[in-house]
Design an enzyme around this catalytic site. Structure first.
Site, PDB file in Angstrom:
ATOM      1  N   ASN A   6      37.613  22.896  21.970  1.00 19.27           N
ATOM      2  CA  ASN A   6      37.121  22.964  20.672  1.00 19.27           C
ATOM      3  C   ASN A   6      36.530  21.636  20.216  1.00 19.27           C
ATOM      4  OD1 ASN A   6      37.052  22.671  17.708  1.00 19.27           O
ATOM      5  ND2 ASN A   6      38.088  24.434  17.630  1.00 19.27           N
ATOM      6  N   HIS A   9      35.687  18.397  16.148  1.00 17.36           N
ATOM      7  CA  HIS A   9      36.119  16.860  15.646  1.00 17.36           C
ATOM      8  C   HIS A   9      34.944  15.981  16.250  1.00 17.36           C
ATOM      9  CE1 HIS A   9      38.855  18.551  13.065  1.00 17.36           C
ATOM     10  NE2 HIS A   9      39.908  18.805  14.169  1.00 17.36           N
ATOM     11  N   HIS A  42      34.116  25.953  15.371  1.00 17.18           N
ATOM     12  CA  HIS A  42      34.210  26.763  14.060  1.00 17.18           C
ATOM     13  C   HIS A  42      33.069  26.503  13.045  1.00 17.18           C
ATOM     14  CE1 HIS A  42      37.608  27.631  10.994  1.00 17.18           C
ATOM     15  NE2 HIS A  42      36.592  28.461  10.763  1.00 17.18           N
ATOM     16  N   ARG A  44      32.511  26.608   9.303  1.00 18.77           N
ATOM     17  CA  ARG A  44      33.258  26.960   8.375  1.00 18.77           C
ATOM     18  C   ARG A  44      32.328  26.970   7.228  1.00 18.77           C
ATOM     19  NH1 ARG A  44      38.362  25.622   6.830  1.00 18.77           N
ATOM     20  NH2 ARG A  44      39.817  25.517   8.594  1.00 18.77           N
ATOM     21  N   ARG A  48      32.107  21.567   7.069  1.00 23.42           N
ATOM     22  CA  ARG A  48      32.578  20.265   6.966  1.00 23.42           C
ATOM     23  C   ARG A  48      32.352  19.363   8.604  1.00 23.42           C
ATOM     24  NH1 ARG A  48      38.963  21.500   6.523  1.00 23.42           N
ATOM     25  NH2 ARG A  48      38.380  22.819   4.838  1.00 23.42           N
ATOM     26  N   GLU A  69      34.111  30.348  16.363  1.00 29.70           N
ATOM     27  CA  GLU A  69      35.411  30.757  15.244  1.00 29.70           C
ATOM     28  C   GLU A  69      34.619  31.115  13.883  1.00 29.70           C
ATOM     29  OE1 GLU A  69      38.388  27.791  15.230  1.00 29.70           O
ATOM     30  OE2 GLU A  69      38.663  28.128  17.242  1.00 29.70           O
ATOM     31  N   THR A  99      43.241  22.488   8.356  1.00 30.56           N
ATOM     32  CA  THR A  99      42.838  22.966   9.421  1.00 30.56           C
ATOM     33  C   THR A  99      43.154  24.722   9.214  1.00 30.56           C
ATOM     34  OG1 THR A  99      43.013  23.339  11.947  1.00 30.56           O
ATOM     35  CG2 THR A  99      44.944  22.630  10.560  1.00 30.56           C
ATOM     36  N   THR A 100      42.838  25.518  10.152  1.00 36.29           N
ATOM     37  CA  THR A 100      43.229  27.029  10.019  1.00 36.29           C
ATOM     38  C   THR A 100      44.864  27.067   9.963  1.00 36.29           C
ATOM     39  OG1 THR A 100      41.320  27.377  11.246  1.00 36.29           O
ATOM     40  CG2 THR A 100      42.896  29.203  10.867  1.00 36.29           C
ATOM     41  N   GLU A 150      43.869  36.211  19.896  1.00 37.15           N
ATOM     42  CA  GLU A 150      44.236  34.607  20.077  1.00 37.15           C
ATOM     43  C   GLU A 150      45.701  34.198  19.363  1.00 37.15           C
ATOM     44  OE1 GLU A 150      41.369  31.509  20.205  1.00 37.15           O
ATOM     45  OE2 GLU A 150      42.633  30.065  19.494  1.00 37.15           O
ATOM     46  N   HIS A 190      45.878  26.195  19.148  1.00 39.26           N
ATOM     47  CA  HIS A 190      46.090  25.659  17.729  1.00 39.26           C
ATOM     48  C   HIS A 190      47.307  24.582  18.056  1.00 39.26           C
ATOM     49  CE1 HIS A 190      46.435  24.367  13.660  1.00 39.26           C
ATOM     50  NE2 HIS A 190      44.947  24.907  13.522  1.00 39.26           N
ATOM     51  N   GLY A 191      46.979  23.455  17.905  1.00 38.20           N
ATOM     52  CA  GLY A 191      48.388  22.414  17.978  1.00 38.20           C
ATOM     53  C   GLY A 191      48.751  22.088  19.567  1.00 38.20           C
ATOM     54  N   GLY A 212      41.467  21.650  20.820  1.00 37.09           N
ATOM     55  CA  GLY A 212      40.464  20.800  20.361  1.00 37.09           C
ATOM     56  C   GLY A 212      41.088  19.303  20.017  1.00 37.09           C
TER      57      GLY A 212
HETATM   58  N1  PXP Z   1      42.014  28.328  17.866  1.00 34.80           N
HETATM   59  C1  PXP Z   1      41.684  28.384  16.610  1.00 34.80           C
HETATM   60  C2  PXP Z   1      41.484  29.816  16.211  1.00 34.80           C
HETATM   61  C3  PXP Z   1      41.406  27.358  15.751  1.00 34.80           C
HETATM   62  O1  PXP Z   1      41.132  27.618  14.360  1.00 34.80           O
HETATM   63  C4  PXP Z   1      41.773  26.053  16.077  1.00 34.80           C
HETATM   64  C5  PXP Z   1      41.537  25.135  15.318  1.00 34.80           C
HETATM   65  O2  PXP Z   1      40.003  24.933  14.714  1.00 34.80           O
HETATM   66  C6  PXP Z   1      42.039  25.887  17.526  1.00 34.80           C
HETATM   67  C7  PXP Z   1      42.218  26.961  18.225  1.00 34.80           C
HETATM   68  C8  PXP Z   1      42.385  24.550  18.096  1.00 34.80           C
HETATM   69  O3  PXP Z   1      43.321  23.928  17.554  1.00 34.80           O
HETATM   70  P1  PXP Z   1      43.713  22.301  17.698  1.00 34.80           P
HETATM   71  O4  PXP Z   1      42.462  21.453  17.431  1.00 34.80           O
HETATM   72  O5  PXP Z   1      44.882  21.958  17.048  1.00 34.80           O
HETATM   73  O6  PXP Z   1      43.791  22.326  19.211  1.00 34.80           O
END
Ligand code: PXP
Length: 235
Positions: A6, A9, A42, A44, A48, A69, A99-100, A150, A190-191, A212
């Site tokens: 991802n 950033h 993503h 948005r 942003r 996304e 964030t999501t 996911e 995520h995370g 990401g």
């Molecule tokens: N998957 C989804 C659906 C997300 O919304 C995000 C954050 O945009 C990620 C994965 C990646 O998360 P991270 O940036 O915490 O690795």
């Protein structure tokens, strides 16, 4: 297991000065060269980080799959239908969130999600739904005809250094097993970072991890190519 990077950033940094560097396309090409199988962005509602032009540029220049996304809005549906990314991951979106924050409520919005999936499928776009590891949401994702789920690994990532790690990990494992028993393919994200990601290998059948923040952060110290390669090595 595959890695989707991802690169939101990279765009966050670019937008901080409103110019063109760092280039989102160059970042995506480096991730692709380093072995990422997908580039996740993503788009948005408030633009942003990733902007409409980024999606078009990536679509024109990348071999890696583009995973878009997006929220389940008419605007995003129209953009996806006209640019046709390889896959779309439907996420909930709140304007004020950093964030999501949570998974999509598929159960509560079954009709709209099904309509969106049918539209995306008519363009041969693969669809994934970003959900919490919750049995009812997994079942709803299957009912509406999604190809993938996911699994939201945020709660697991937050609990990783605490007492609830096993509880959160077991939720992911059980949800992945249940999803696969219904014929869904399973991604997660995520995370996830260089410390907690190894546990994902203990979840049977995970297809792709979308990561990401930790990769873009590590890239500051070791470079993007190395940051992606290190993550691939771990998974
Ligand atoms: N998957 C989804 C659906 C997300 O919304 C995000 C954050 O945009 C990620 C994965 C990646 O998360 P991270 O940036 O915490 O690795």
């Amino acid at each position: 297991m595959n890695l989707g990077v991802n690169i939101d950033h990279v765009a966050t940094l670019r937008n901080a000065r409103g110019g063109v560097e760092p280039s989102v396309l160059d970042a995506a090409l480096i991730c692709e060269m380093a072995g990422a199988t997908a580039i996740t962005i993503h788009l948005r509602e408030d633009r942003r980080h990733i902007k409409d032009e980024d999606l078009k540029t990536l679509k024109k220049n990348l071999k890696a799959r583009i995973n878009l996304e997006m929220a389940a809005t008419d605007e995003m549906q129209n953009i996806a239908m006209s640019t046709v990314p390889y896959s779309c991951c439907i996420v909930p979106e709140k304007r004020q969130e950093l964030t999501t924050e949570g998974g999509l409520d598929v159960l509560g919005k079954k009709e709209r999600i099904k309509e969106l999936i049918d539209a995306l499928h008519s363009k041969n776009i693969i669809v994934s739904l970003f959900i919490d590891p919750d049995k009812e949401q997994v079942k709803a994702a299957s009912d509406v005809g999604s190809d993938y789920i996911e699994l939201h690994t945020g709660a697991f990532a937050n609990a990783f250094l605490g007492e609830n790690k096993d509880v959160e990990f077991n939720k992911l494992k059980a949800a992945a097993e249940y999803a696969q028993s219904l014929g869904l393919k399973v991604n997660a994200g995520h995370g996830l970072n260089y410390e907690n990601v190894s546990l994902m290998k203990e979840i049977e059948g995970l297809d792709e991890l979308n990561i990401g923040h930790s990769i873009v952060s590590r890239a500051i110290f070791v470079g993007l190519e190395m940051a992606v390669k290190e993550m691939i090595e771990l998974i």
